[in-house]
Design a protein around this motif. Structure first.
Motif, PDB file in Angstrom:
ATOM      1  N   ILE A 183       1.542  17.954  16.953  1.00 43.35           N
ATOM      2  CA  ILE A 183       1.349  16.750  16.759  1.00 43.35           C
ATOM      3  C   ILE A 183       0.310  16.218  18.008  1.00 43.35           C
ATOM      4  CG2 ILE A 183       0.367  14.604  16.232  1.00 43.35           C
ATOM      5  CD1 ILE A 183       2.252  14.946  13.783  1.00 43.35           C
ATOM      6  N   GLU A 184      -1.302  16.411  19.474  1.00 45.10           N
ATOM      7  CA  GLU A 184      -1.431  15.990  19.141  1.00 45.10           C
ATOM      8  C   GLU A 184      -1.632  14.951  19.934  1.00 45.10           C
ATOM      9  OE1 GLU A 184      -1.018  16.964  23.024  1.00 45.10           O
ATOM     10  OE2 GLU A 184      -0.192  18.828  22.341  1.00 45.10           O
ATOM     11  N   ALA A 185      -2.682  14.138  18.735  1.00 44.89           N
ATOM     12  CA  ALA A 185      -3.105  12.519  18.290  1.00 44.89           C
ATOM     13  C   ALA A 185      -2.800  12.957  17.210  1.00 44.89           C
ATOM     14  CB  ALA A 185      -4.559  12.552  19.363  1.00 44.89           C
ATOM     15  N   VAL A 186      -3.158  11.318  16.766  1.00 50.01           N
ATOM     16  CA  VAL A 186      -3.514  11.045  15.156  1.00 50.01           C
ATOM     17  C   VAL A 186      -4.233  10.035  14.943  1.00 50.01           C
ATOM     18  CG1 VAL A 186      -1.416   9.898  15.083  1.00 50.01           C
ATOM     19  CG2 VAL A 186      -2.008  10.976  12.940  1.00 50.01           C
ATOM     20  N   ASP A 187      -4.968   9.865  14.292  1.00 51.63           N
ATOM     21  CA  ASP A 187      -6.170   8.403  13.799  1.00 51.63           C
ATOM     22  C   ASP A 187      -5.096   7.723  12.745  1.00 51.63           C
ATOM     23  OD1 ASP A 187      -7.745  10.214  15.404  1.00 51.63           O
ATOM     24  OD2 ASP A 187      -8.761  10.346  14.216  1.00 51.63           O
ATOM     25  N   VAL A 188      -4.787   6.128  13.164  1.00 48.85           N
ATOM     26  CA  VAL A 188      -4.414   5.765  12.165  1.00 48.85           C
ATOM     27  C   VAL A 188      -5.248   4.727  11.802  1.00 48.85           C
ATOM     28  CG1 VAL A 188      -2.631   4.681  11.919  1.00 48.85           C
ATOM     29  CG2 VAL A 188      -2.512   6.291  13.103  1.00 48.85           C
ATOM     30  N   VAL A 189      -4.705   4.479  10.650  1.00 44.14           N
ATOM     31  CA  VAL A 189      -5.420   2.536  10.265  1.00 44.14           C
ATOM     32  C   VAL A 189      -4.190   1.951   9.839  1.00 44.14           C
ATOM     33  CG1 VAL A 189      -6.051   2.072   8.475  1.00 44.14           C
ATOM     34  CG2 VAL A 189      -7.571   3.936   8.649  1.00 44.14           C
ATOM     35  N   GLY A 196       1.242   2.935   8.942  1.00 43.91           N
ATOM     36  CA  GLY A 196       0.376   3.064   8.892  1.00 43.91           C
ATOM     37  C   GLY A 196      -0.935   4.603   7.413  1.00 43.91           C
ATOM     38  N   VAL A 197      -1.230   4.344   7.508  1.00 42.35           N
ATOM     39  CA  VAL A 197      -2.651   5.945   7.673  1.00 42.35           C
ATOM     40  C   VAL A 197      -3.054   6.564   7.970  1.00 42.35           C
ATOM     41  CG1 VAL A 197      -4.247   6.457   5.055  1.00 42.35           C
ATOM     42  CG2 VAL A 197      -3.044   3.776   5.243  1.00 42.35           C
ATOM     43  N   ALA A 198      -2.079   8.048   7.857  1.00 43.35           N
ATOM     44  CA  ALA A 198      -2.827   8.876   8.921  1.00 43.35           C
ATOM     45  C   ALA A 198      -3.574   9.419   8.017  1.00 43.35           C
ATOM     46  CB  ALA A 198      -1.502  10.180   9.333  1.00 43.35           C
ATOM     47  N   THR A 199      -5.579   9.434   9.148  1.00 49.70           N
ATOM     48  CA  THR A 199      -5.743  10.295   8.698  1.00 49.70           C
ATOM     49  C   THR A 199      -6.793  11.017   8.991  1.00 49.70           C
ATOM     50  OG1 THR A 199      -7.896   8.605   9.884  1.00 49.70           O
ATOM     51  CG2 THR A 199      -6.827   7.603   7.486  1.00 49.70           C
ATOM     52  N   ARG A 200      -6.523  11.496  10.347  1.00 50.88           N
ATOM     53  CA  ARG A 200      -6.595  13.381  10.843  1.00 50.88           C
ATOM     54  C   ARG A 200      -5.979  13.181  11.641  1.00 50.88           C
ATOM     55  NH1 ARG A 200     -10.994  11.059  12.741  1.00 50.88           N
ATOM     56  NH2 ARG A 200     -12.577  11.517  10.848  1.00 50.88           N
ATOM     57  N   PHE A 201      -5.511  14.199  11.910  1.00 48.74           N
ATOM     58  CA  PHE A 201      -4.036  15.237  12.924  1.00 48.74           C
ATOM     59  C   PHE A 201      -4.950  15.868  14.056  1.00 48.74           C
ATOM     60  CE2 PHE A 201      -2.288  13.839   8.898  1.00 48.74           C
ATOM     61  CZ  PHE A 201      -0.840  13.463   9.866  1.00 48.74           C
ATOM     62  N   HIS A 202      -4.797  15.781  15.058  1.00 51.06           N
ATOM     63  CA  HIS A 202      -5.246  17.052  16.353  1.00 51.06           C
ATOM     64  C   HIS A 202      -3.747  17.256  16.070  1.00 51.06           C
ATOM     65  CE1 HIS A 202      -9.048  14.003  16.467  1.00 51.06           C
ATOM     66  NE2 HIS A 202      -7.749  13.072  16.029  1.00 51.06           N
ATOM     67  N   VAL A 203      -3.935  19.381  16.601  1.00 55.15           N
ATOM     68  CA  VAL A 203      -2.630  19.660  16.385  1.00 55.15           C
ATOM     69  C   VAL A 203      -3.122  20.884  17.093  1.00 55.15           C
ATOM     70  CG1 VAL A 203      -1.607  18.795  14.019  1.00 55.15           C
ATOM     71  CG2 VAL A 203      -2.993  21.101  14.408  1.00 55.15           C
ATOM     72  N   ARG A 204      -2.389  21.258  18.506  1.00 58.45           N
ATOM     73  CA  ARG A 204      -2.255  21.972  18.643  1.00 58.45           C
ATOM     74  C   ARG A 204      -2.289  23.710  17.602  1.00 58.45           C
ATOM     75  NH1 ARG A 204       1.895  19.625  21.463  1.00 58.45           N
ATOM     76  NH2 ARG A 204       3.811  21.782  20.596  1.00 58.45           N
ATOM     77  N   THR A 205      -2.562  24.226  18.387  1.00 58.20           N
ATOM     78  CA  THR A 205      -2.572  25.965  17.840  1.00 58.20           C
ATOM     79  C   THR A 205      -2.257  27.136  18.475  1.00 58.20           C
ATOM     80  OG1 THR A 205      -5.605  26.780  18.552  1.00 58.20           O
ATOM     81  CG2 THR A 205      -5.338  25.322  16.399  1.00 58.20           C
ATOM     82  N   VAL A 242       0.974  -1.124   0.517  1.00 55.68           N
ATOM     83  CA  VAL A 242      -0.130   0.162   0.134  1.00 55.68           C
ATOM     84  C   VAL A 242       1.520   1.320   0.091  1.00 55.68           C
ATOM     85  CG1 VAL A 242      -1.516   1.145   1.477  1.00 55.68           C
ATOM     86  CG2 VAL A 242      -2.257  -1.056   1.231  1.00 55.68           C
ATOM     87  N   GLY A 243       0.862   2.403  -1.123  1.00 62.82           N
ATOM     88  CA  GLY A 243       1.147   3.622  -1.186  1.00 62.82           C
ATOM     89  C   GLY A 243       0.362   4.697  -0.695  1.00 62.82           C
ATOM     90  N   ILE A 244       0.277   5.876  -0.306  1.00 62.17           N
ATOM     91  CA  ILE A 244      -0.315   6.799   0.781  1.00 62.17           C
ATOM     92  C   ILE A 244       0.167   8.013  -0.089  1.00 62.17           C
ATOM     93  CG2 ILE A 244      -1.356   8.027   1.895  1.00 62.17           C
ATOM     94  CD1 ILE A 244      -1.778   4.713   2.299  1.00 62.17           C
ATOM     95  N   ARG A 245      -1.414   8.604  -1.163  1.00 63.11           N
ATOM     96  CA  ARG A 245      -0.389  10.343  -0.898  1.00 63.11           C
ATOM     97  C   ARG A 245      -1.799  10.870  -0.684  1.00 63.11           C
ATOM     98  NH1 ARG A 245      -4.283  13.674  -5.111  1.00 63.11           N
ATOM     99  NH2 ARG A 245      -2.078  15.631  -5.676  1.00 63.11           N
ATOM    100  N   SER A 246      -1.458  12.012   0.344  1.00 67.97           N
ATOM    101  CA  SER A 246      -1.610  12.902   0.961  1.00 67.97           C
ATOM    102  C   SER A 246      -2.639  13.095   0.578  1.00 67.97           C
ATOM    103  CB  SER A 246      -1.201  13.269   1.916  1.00 67.97           C
ATOM    104  OG  SER A 246      -0.477  12.712   3.070  1.00 67.97           O
ATOM    105  N   GLY A 247      -2.984  14.325  -0.345  1.00 72.70           N
ATOM    106  CA  GLY A 247      -3.307  14.942  -1.287  1.00 72.70           C
ATOM    107  C   GLY A 247      -3.065  16.273  -1.560  1.00 72.70           C
ATOM    108  N   GLY A 248      -1.313  16.459  -1.182  1.00 67.60           N
ATOM    109  CA  GLY A 248      -0.895  18.286  -1.936  1.00 67.60           C
ATOM    110  C   GLY A 248       0.130  17.544  -2.942  1.00 67.60           C
TER     111      GLY A 248
END
Length: 449
Positions: free
Chosen positions: A162-168, A198-207, A69-75
């Motif tokens: 990054i405080e947390a990351v959702d991963v497949v 893994g596949v990072a599907t969502r990042f939870h980050v500090r602002t 499996v290869g991943i393209r994030s979209g940028g």
């Protein structure tokens, strides 16, 4: 070999699954590659994922069929790292979520969210995040690769926020990695680049609090090159952290004469005063022209920076972190500049300084200065010339190199360390735990071409 989607049950996916034998495959493959210099690499299947459930189904499908499996994030990835021969490419370009939580100050980001959109969403709340400099940068690859963005000299590489990351995971499970659950995944997501397992599907980050911004630009003739590079190595990295210096050396598109452009961007209430450092540079009193300090918005910054990474061109990029010695950096940069193959290509210098990570992170390679050759052209017949300039002149600077930055590295042409030896050892152990069958592709190598 699985080259089509017959017998795969495409109805299980909300998004679109395309095989090599399907109509429209080549259009989908080409759309997954931002660089107009597209590699001749062809995944057997491409999944245009609609959500993380699609991603999980795709990973399970690949595991069942023995596909990588290869991943393209979209940028934009200069080298299209996720696009490989065979296997499954999961394209995350539809995962553009941006959701700010006022109670926690965290923003949840889909991997395909882009910096300008993130900044626009945070602006009404008076918040800021050090997004990538170019408007075409998706946050997924940016964060995983370290993330040297706007005001990162103050807040650090964006991955450290990054405080947390959702991963497949490789098992097709959806997990949230934070300091308490799956801390190894969180550690790796903070800067391991394309080696993430893994596949990072969502990042939870500090602002952060949104600062005022000032900008000044000065231009110098090429005969000031040695002085400018010396200043960039010995002085500029140690200027106050809210002052970000970027140096671009080359001939503007369509012009013959190479010039040196120094851009200062200052964040904070005293930004205008900080920009006085440009006027204090030893070469500034004798020559130079440009704009005085003036306020600028993030939207305007993105409009300007977009000209440095224009879509539709053919690109080749590399770079090194360096702590000197100064004479070696000056000589190597001079040779790089003298060999620039045409207008539009340039040498980029970022006087970074140093930043100490305050959280556990794979991120582990930096130096006082970053030097990067950036080739941009349109004619495919000039591919070899431009690629050779990038690779050969960077190789010549390896004696003063501390390592590479994942966002610009081309490891298939010129391998280099993007992590410390200690981080590489831990990353390998975590991969054996989370991806023992090596479902996910890793860093691009010459064997992958």
């Amino acid at each position: 070999m699985t080259t089509g989607t017959a017998g795969i049950g495409r109805s299980e996916f909300t998004g679109r699954l395309v095989g090599r034998d399907d109509p429209g495959y080549e259009r989908v493959r080409r759309a997954a590659i931002w660089n107009a210099r597209r590699p001749d690499r062809f995944p057997d299947l491409i999944l245009l994922a609609a959500d993380e459930a699609d991603v999980a189904r795709g990973v399970r499908l690949a595991a069942e069929r023995g596909m990588r499996v290869g991943i393209r994030s979209g940028g934009h990835s200069w080298i299209a790292n996720g696009v490989r021969n065979g296997g499954l490419l999961i394209d995350l370009s539809r995962l553009t979520e941006i959701r700010f939580d006022e109670a926690t100050g965290l923003v949840a980001l889909g991997p395909a969210a882009r910096g300008a959109a993130v900044d626009a969403a945070l602006a009404p709340f008076g918040r800021f995040f050090p997004t990538g400099h170019a408007p075409s940068v998706g946050v997924g690859g940016f964060l995983l690769g370290g993330g040297y963005g706007w005001n990162s000299r103050v807040h650090g590489p964006a991955c450290l926020s990054i405080e947390a990351v959702d991963v497949v995971t490789a098992a097709g499970e959806i997990v949230r990695a934070d300091a308490d659950e799956h801390p190894g995944l969180l550690w790796a997501a903070r800067g391991c680049g394309p080696g993430f397992f893994g596949v990072a599907t969502r990042f939870h980050v500090r602002t952060y609090r949104r600062p005022p911004i000032h900008r000044a630009v000065r231009t110098y003739p090429l005969d000031r090159l040695d002085e400018v590079v010396t200043w960039s190595q010995d002085t500029a990295p140690w200027l106050p952290a809210p002052l970000e210096i970027a140096i671009k050396i080359g001939a503007p598109p369509g012009e013959a004469e190479k010039v040196i452009t120094i851009v200062g961007t200052a964040f904070g209430e005293d930004g205008a005063a900080l920009l006085g450092a440009l006027a204090d540079a030893p070469f500034a009193a004798r020559t130079g022209d440009g704009s005085p300090s003036s306020p600028i918005t993030m939207a305007e910054l993105y409009e300007e920076s977009g000209r440095w990474s224009e879509a539709g061109l053919r690109w080749a990029v590399d770079g090194i972190w360096t702590d000197g010695p100064t004479d070696g950096v000056v000589a190597g940069t001079r040779a790089m500049v003298e060999a620039i193959p045409g207008s539009g290509s340039f040498v980029f210098i970022l006087p970074w300084g140093a930043y100490r990570a305050g959280v556990p992170a794979a991120w582990s390679v930096q130096a006082a200065n970053y030097v990067s050759p950036v080739a941009a052209w349109t004619d495919p017949a000039l591919d070899d010339q431009h690629r050779a300039w990038v690779t050969d002149t960077t190789k010549a600077m390896e004696p003063v190199s501390r390592g590479v930055q994942f966002s610009d590295a081309d490891p298939a042409s010129r391998p280099g360390p993007g992590l410390s030896a200690r981080s590489q050892t831990r990353l390998a152990a975590l991969r054996r735990r989370y991806d023992p069958n090596r479902v996910f592709t890793s860093y691009l190598t010459a064997a992958d071409l």
